[in-house]
Design a protein around this motif. Structure first.
Motif, PDB file in Angstrom:
ATOM      1  N   PRO A  73       0.801  -1.220   0.000  1.00 25.71           N
ATOM      2  CA  PRO A  73       0.000   0.000   0.000  1.00 25.71           C
ATOM      3  C   PRO A  73       0.834   1.271   0.000  1.00 25.71           C
ATOM      4  O   PRO A  73       1.768   1.399   0.785  1.00 25.71           O
ATOM      5  CB  PRO A  73      -0.834  -0.106   1.281  1.00 25.71           C
ATOM      6  N   GLN A 227      -1.758  -3.159   5.736  1.00 25.26           N
ATOM      7  CA  GLN A 227      -3.091  -2.659   5.338  1.00 25.26           C
ATOM      8  C   GLN A 227      -3.958  -2.452   6.564  1.00 25.26           C
ATOM      9  O   GLN A 227      -4.668  -1.459   6.687  1.00 25.26           O
ATOM     10  CB  GLN A 227      -3.818  -3.671   4.423  1.00 25.26           C
ATOM     11  N   GLN A 228      -3.920  -3.420   7.461  1.00 25.45           N
ATOM     12  CA  GLN A 228      -4.727  -3.323   8.683  1.00 25.45           C
ATOM     13  C   GLN A 228      -4.301  -2.124   9.513  1.00 25.45           C
ATOM     14  O   GLN A 228      -5.129  -1.417  10.078  1.00 25.45           O
ATOM     15  CB  GLN A 228      -4.595  -4.617   9.520  1.00 25.45           C
ATOM     16  N   LYS A 231      -5.723   0.940   8.034  1.00 20.42           N
ATOM     17  CA  LYS A 231      -7.165   1.028   8.335  1.00 20.42           C
ATOM     18  C   LYS A 231      -7.421   1.521   9.750  1.00 20.42           C
ATOM     19  O   LYS A 231      -8.387   2.229  10.008  1.00 20.42           O
ATOM     20  CB  LYS A 231      -7.791  -0.372   8.190  1.00 20.42           C
ATOM     21  N   THR A 237      -7.134   7.838   8.352  1.00 18.45           N
ATOM     22  CA  THR A 237      -8.544   8.136   8.046  1.00 18.45           C
ATOM     23  C   THR A 237      -8.735   9.647   7.906  1.00 18.45           C
ATOM     24  O   THR A 237      -9.452  10.118   7.030  1.00 18.45           O
ATOM     25  CB  THR A 237      -9.443   7.630   9.205  1.00 18.45           C
ATOM     26  N   LYS A 240      -7.763  10.979   4.591  1.00 22.30           N
ATOM     27  CA  LYS A 240      -8.771  10.773   3.544  1.00 22.30           C
ATOM     28  C   LYS A 240      -9.911  11.773   3.732  1.00 22.30           C
ATOM     29  O   LYS A 240     -10.394  12.368   2.769  1.00 22.30           O
ATOM     30  CB  LYS A 240      -9.329   9.346   3.563  1.00 22.30           C
ATOM     31  N   SER A 289      -6.727   8.231  -5.841  1.00 22.74           N
ATOM     32  CA  SER A 289      -5.578   7.593  -5.212  1.00 22.74           C
ATOM     33  C   SER A 289      -4.422   7.514  -6.185  1.00 22.74           C
ATOM     34  O   SER A 289      -4.626   7.344  -7.380  1.00 22.74           O
ATOM     35  CB  SER A 289      -5.924   6.158  -4.807  1.00 22.74           C
ATOM     36  N   THR A 294      -3.965   3.055  -0.355  1.00 26.82           N
ATOM     37  CA  THR A 294      -5.219   2.778   0.345  1.00 26.82           C
ATOM     38  C   THR A 294      -5.554   3.889   1.349  1.00 26.82           C
ATOM     39  O   THR A 294      -6.477   3.749   2.138  1.00 26.82           O
ATOM     40  CB  THR A 294      -5.147   1.417   1.069  1.00 26.82           C
TER      41      THR A 294
ATOM     42  N   GLN B  18      -5.882  -1.496  -6.316  1.00 31.66           N
ATOM     43  CA  GLN B  18      -5.576  -2.609  -5.414  1.00 31.66           C
ATOM     44  C   GLN B  18      -6.340  -3.876  -5.828  1.00 31.66           C
ATOM     45  O   GLN B  18      -5.833  -4.980  -5.703  1.00 31.66           O
ATOM     46  CB  GLN B  18      -5.930  -2.232  -3.968  1.00 31.66           C
ATOM     47  N   CYS B 126     -10.160  -3.941  -1.660  1.00 33.67           N
ATOM     48  CA  CYS B 126     -10.687  -2.592  -1.923  1.00 33.67           C
ATOM     49  C   CYS B 126     -10.732  -1.752  -0.649  1.00 33.67           C
ATOM     50  O   CYS B 126     -11.416  -2.106   0.308  1.00 33.67           O
ATOM     51  CB  CYS B 126     -12.094  -2.693  -2.529  1.00 33.67           C
ATOM     52  N   PRO B 127     -10.010  -0.615  -0.627  1.00 33.13           N
ATOM     53  CA  PRO B 127      -9.993   0.194   0.592  1.00 33.13           C
ATOM     54  C   PRO B 127     -11.222   1.082   0.725  1.00 33.13           C
ATOM     55  O   PRO B 127     -11.450   1.681   1.768  1.00 33.13           O
ATOM     56  CB  PRO B 127      -8.738   1.055   0.410  1.00 33.13           C
TER      57      PRO B 127
END
Lengths: 641, 136
Positions: A73, A227-228, A231, A237, A240, A289, A294, B18, B126-127
């Motif tokens: 990512p 990735q986790q 998130k 967050t 974004k 993106s 991500t 992704q 998928c994010p």
């Protein structure tokens, strides 16, 4: 088939339109990590001392990170390296977007441009061919139009990815950037200007060579793990939700928003030009993106009441800060228009806004006339802070070097030398590069990082954001580096050299592997140990956390040495005059400032950690320790003084 | 049992690719997003990205158009390309109204979404929660 543990570099020579490939083997990859590391090695090796940045001996290296093209990512970024026309020194700029991945899919891991072309070129790179196509038909076009026309011409190559320069690069404005995927920019230091000098309007890639991994199962496990983290970390967050411009309000509250050319640290009505306002007042159209990202901090926005029809990628914090706060144009639509224009003309928004606010202050102090005329229209404008129309027309005049724009196109250092008087005092630059919109007077790790940054005073070499301690992850990193999170105090100099060193080295890995500093540094979601694991499972080259830091230190020494070879010493490890000699006040009334004594104390300790001498030169033992003595030869640092 | 992929119309595709990467590494053992069974069409100028996905049609045009009867339900009932029967003519790709089939130009074989034997990779990757798997 490409090997997972090598770096295949395409060298292109514009003088005779020839090309050849060079392969860096596993040992080189372990030592330099690929991407930025290999690019810096090539720069030191191939660009001799005293090379003219516009001359045929300068090169441009385009180096996507080693993991670009995979699903790690945010690993979609490309480093561009060359000798800067703004500073005459080492320059790395870095861009997101999708171009880097497309270059990797051609089977090449990096591209080096040698020589200058006689005619304008669109360099087309595919798995099988290198084409030197005429770019005459794109001359005078902005970034987006150039990209669209190339995509249309090569529509039998769906997904062809273009990086190019706008009109400002053609006109050798000293701070032209290199743009890809329409709005993603390797902005700083005028590498787009070097592209203009080389007469390359565009580099277009179309690849169909897949990327394999050494240990796919392990790699995907680590990807899943990071990735986790992305998130679950609140700051990811937040980026974004509000984008980088979401920081405007917080910076203003803490008195660290550069207002009026760094004369003040906060302003009224900051909400009107914030990332929050973009989301809440109808400017936001959609997220976007970069390749494999991500987090999705990027956005595509429009104006709402003025300049109707203006839509563009962004704005980022730097853009909105430099035009909105720096020029005191508290008008979202004007900021979005400025963002649009810099994107079209292919300008570095930081330097563009910086030079405009310098001109506004210079006029205020009577060293430039307080009115100027655009020769194209005969219309007269007042040159003063807060004048949106003057700011916008100046962007246009700079890009085409019209009227006063010709002077401003040289950047604040040269412009202030030409204007004279004390105008250099508010030319907020060091080494010739305009400072990015970060306040260093009450952020001492940033102060040190800006002073030691070989490209000049900006945040994209060290980015020691953790010193602010704004998040649990930041405090954890400070504890990891120093042993105690109590050192997460921006105004203190304690342990700041240690903090800067860690961040500079993490930034090398970030660039070399292709990650975004948004993931590795400002949110601390992807850490050096994660990067080492991904590098090892991806390439099969053994890489511990210690190993990756050692390789990063090697690259830092090499980049430092490029500037040392040009004759730069400790005196250049400094900050713009204003930030060393004028204080600012935060909303509580506390004043803060940088001083020579304070900076010198931090530099002394920083040099000791780096194993450099007191003049800032890497010691011979240090060069040997990192095995750089085959690259950096005896006498390289002699400057004849 | 997952029977089809759907696009969550309330979410916005960010164009990160992704899903394409997850698909290609699973099906091809390499990152080659042009061979992904999920296709993200990206309009870069206005930054509008849109996924094209196999609808697992009941009366599938890809299946009925294939002159070699190469597209048939697999053991899970998902329509899949039988590589032994496919001759790479590309008729199915043109027949699919959802632009969800592709051609591997090197292997000269058509490919389509097979829902990854039940554990759909693109959905997980998928994010932005744009791709969702519908269970029946």
């Amino acid at each position: 088939m490409r090997k997972v543990n090598e770096c295949v570099v395409l060298h292109v020579n514009l003088e005779d339109k020839s090309h050849f490939t060079e392969v860096f083997n596993e040992e080189d990859m372990k030592k330099y990590l690929g991407g930025r590391g290999i690019a810096s090695l090539i720069l030191y090796r191939d660009v001799p001392k005293n090379t003219d940045p516009y001359g045929q001996d300068n090169i441009l290296v385009f180096a996507p990170g080693t993991l670009v093209g995979t699903n790690a990512p945010t690993a979609g970024r490309t480093t561009v390296i060359g000798k800067s026309p703004a500073t005459g020194l080492f320059m790395k700029a870095n861009m997101g977007g999708h171009w880097g991945a497309e270059l990797k899919y051609t089977g090449y891991d990096a591209l080096v441009i040698h020589g200058n072309s006689k005619e304008w070129v669109n360099l087309v790179i595919t798995d099988n061919e290198i084409l030197f196509e005429s770019a005459d038909c794109y001359l005078g076009l902005g970034v987006q139009e150039t990209t669209e026309q190339i995509e249309e011409k090569y529509k039998d190559m769906p997904g062809i990815s273009v990086c190019c320069i706008g009109q400002s690069g053609e006109n050798l404005v000293k701070y032209a950037g290199i743009f890809n995927s329409m709005y993603n920019t390797a902005a700083r230091g005028g590498l787009g200007t070097v592209m203009g000098a080389k007469k390359i309007k565009a580099i277009s890639c179309y690849g169909r060579t897949g990327i394999r991994l050494h240990d796919t199962k392990k790699y995907l496990e680590v990807v899943e793990y990071v990735q986790q983290k992305i998130k679950n970390i609140g700051r990811c967050t937040y980026y974004k939700e509000y984008g980088t411009a979401g920081g405007m309000i917080g910076l203003n509250e803490s008195g660290t928003l550069p207002v009026r050319n760094f004369q003040a640290g906060n302003m009224d009505n900051v909400y009107d030009i914030s990332g929050q306002a973009i989301m809440e007042q109808g400017n936001f159209l959609r997220w976007e993106s970069c390749f494999g990202c991500t987090i999705s901090c990027k956005r595509y926005c429009k104006t709402t009441t003025k300049y109707i029809g203006t839509e563009s990628g962004g704005p980022e914090y730097e853009t909105i800060s430099v035009f909105g706060a720096g020029c005191e144009v508290v008008d979202m639509d004007a900021c979005l228009r400025a963002n649009y224009l810099t994107n079209v003309y292919g300008l570095d928004c930081i330097s563009t806004g910086a030079v405009i606010q310098w001109a506004m202050e210079t006029a205020e102090n009577g060293l430039l006339p307080n009115k100027f005329t655009d020769p194209a229209t005969g219309i007269e404008y007042n040159l003063e802070f807060g004048n949106a129309e003057a700011m916008l027309i100046l962007i246009d005049m700079i890009a085409f070097r019209r009227g006063i724009g010709d002077l401003l196109a040289e950047g604040v250092k040269i412009a202030s030398e030409r204007v004279g008087g004390e105008s250099w005092k508010w030319a907020v630059e060091s080494k010739g590069l305009e400072q990015s919109r970060v306040e260093t007077r009450n952020s001492k790790a940033y102060a040190l990082a800006f002073a030691t940054n070989p490209r000049g005073p900006d945040h994209l070499y060290g980015q020691p954001m953790a010193e602010g301690g704004f998040s649990p992850e930041m405090r954890a990193i400070i504890k990891h580096i120093t042993g105690d999170e109590k050192y997460a105090v921006p105004g203190s100099t304690e342990m700041k050299p240690e903090i800067v060193v860690w961040h500079e080295e993490s930034y090398v890995m970030t660039d070399a592997l292709g990650f975004c500093s948004r993931a590795t540094l400002s949110t601390y979601a992807i850490l050096p140990e994660d990067m080492a694991m991904l590098f090892e499972s991806g390439t099969g080259i053994k890489m511990s956390e210690d190993d990756i830091f050692e390789s990063a230190r090697r690259v830092i020494n090499l980049e430092r040495s490029f500037n040392m070879r040009e004759g730069v010493r400790r005196a250049s490890d400094t900050l713009p005059w204003r930030l060393m000699n004028e204080s600012i006040k935060n909303p509580k009334g506390d004043r803060s400032m940088n001083s020579t004594e304070e900076l010198n104390n931090m530099l002394d300790q920083y040099y000791i950690i780096r194993e450099w001498d007191e003049t800032g030169l890497p010691l011979l033992g240090t060069i040997k320790k990192y095995g750089l003595d085959t690259i950096i030869r005896e006498g390289d640092y002699d400057n004849g003084n | 049992m997952i029977t089809k992929l759907k696009v969550n119309k309330k979410a916005q595709c960010v164009g990160c690719r992704q899903c394409e990467l997850a698909c290609s590494i699973f099906h091809e053992g390499e990152f080659s997003p042009w061979l992904s069974r999920v296709v993200i069409q990206r309009n870069e100028i206005i930054k509008l990205s849109k996924p094209y996905i196999c609808q697992q049609c009941k009366n599938a045009k890809c299946q009925s158009s294939c002159p070699n009867n190469a597209i048939n339900p697999d053991k899970n009932g998902i329509l899949a390309v039988n590589l032994e029967l496919c001759d790479g003519c590309g008729i199915c790709i043109k027949a699919c109204p959802f632009r969800a089939m592709g051609m591997d130009n090197i292997k000269q074989k058509a490919y389509k979404c097979d829902l990854c034997n039940g554990e759909v990779k693109c959905v997980k990757a998928c994010p932005a929660n744009v791709l969702i798997a519908e269970e029946v």
